[in-house]
Design an enzyme around this catalytic site. Structure first.
Site: not given
Length: 255
Positions: A49, A60
């Site tokens: 990824e 995140d």
């Protein structure tokens, strides 16, 4: 069957979970990003990824957020990532997934995004902030090019919502281990087994577990019927690289 699903099924047939490292584009820096990606590929990554840097990465944690900030300050952007992927098409054995936030993809234009991603050998997209109700245009553009739009599910995803994702999902299902942001965690959260079982009852696609994986032992904490088909690791890898260690050393832990 999408190539991403094929990669995971092949790993499972060999008696192991598929390995899916996450690497922010441009990390550790522009000069070493591509050699690091190739090192992951050469040392057992089934799927990689690639994180598209964004200025407001709401899902995140601090490690990935800092990697994104540094990449942006170094001039890394979506257009450049796709161009460099096209130059290297065919060199990477692993399946390739772009993981990023909606705004850069929307600004790029879905049709052109899908076409350029296909030219770069991309097999899937993950878009954490794209609601299912608004996913149709991107899904259709990607589908034309044979690219999967990978669904995300978590502890708060209802059975009804999972069923909607199951109708259109391809490649694999990204199962979020906990609600909240990415980052290393010491233990697998208690609700993970329940989430995995619920997802397994709905999806025929492989299940990839992410958000917080640090070491292989965490997977063994789960009951056998709740273990994932693939393991995604991001913050742990980025921390490892930031400390000056190699991708090869990191991948050796998971073999």
């Amino acid at each position: 069957m999408n190539l991403l699903e094929e990669k995971i099924r092949a790993a499972n047939a060999a008696g192991r979970p598929a390995l899916i490292p996450f690497l922010t584009a441009g990390f550790p820096d522009r000069a070493t990003f591509w050699p690091t990606l190739m090192e992951l590929d050469e040392n057992g990554a089934d799927i990689i990824e690639i994180g598209v840097p964004f200025s407001d990465p709401v899902a995140d944690g601090p490690v990935v957020e800092e990697a994104s900030r540094r990449a942006l300050s170094d001039g890394v952007n979506l257009r450049g990532i796709l161009a460099e992927l096209a130059q290297r098409k065919g060199l990477v054995k692993a399946g390739l997934v772009l993981m990023g936030y909606l705004n850069p993809f929307l600004q790029y234009g879905y049709e052109k995004l899908a076409q350029d991603a296909a030219r770069g050998g991309v097999h899937g997209f993950i878009v954490p902030d794209l609601p299912h109700e608004e996913s149709g245009p991107l899904h259709r553009a990607l589908k034309k090019e044979g690219i999967a739009l990978i669904p995300l599910v978590g502890p708060n995803t209802s059975a009804e919502r999972m069923a909607l994702y199951a109708e259109e999902g391809e490649g694999y299902v990204y199962v979020v281990s906990v609600m909240g942001i990415t980052g290393e965690r010491g233990d697998v959260a208690p609700q993970v087994a329940d989430t995995m079982r619920r997802a397994r009852s709905v999806f025929s696609l492989p299940l990839a577990l992410g958000f917080g994986l640090r070491e292989p032992g965490q997977l063994r904490e789960l009951p056998p019927d709740a273990r994932p088909d693939a393991a995604v690791f991001g913050s742990a890898l980025l921390n490892h690289l930031e400390e000056g260690h190699s991708a090869e050393e990191f991948m050796a832990r998971w073999k």
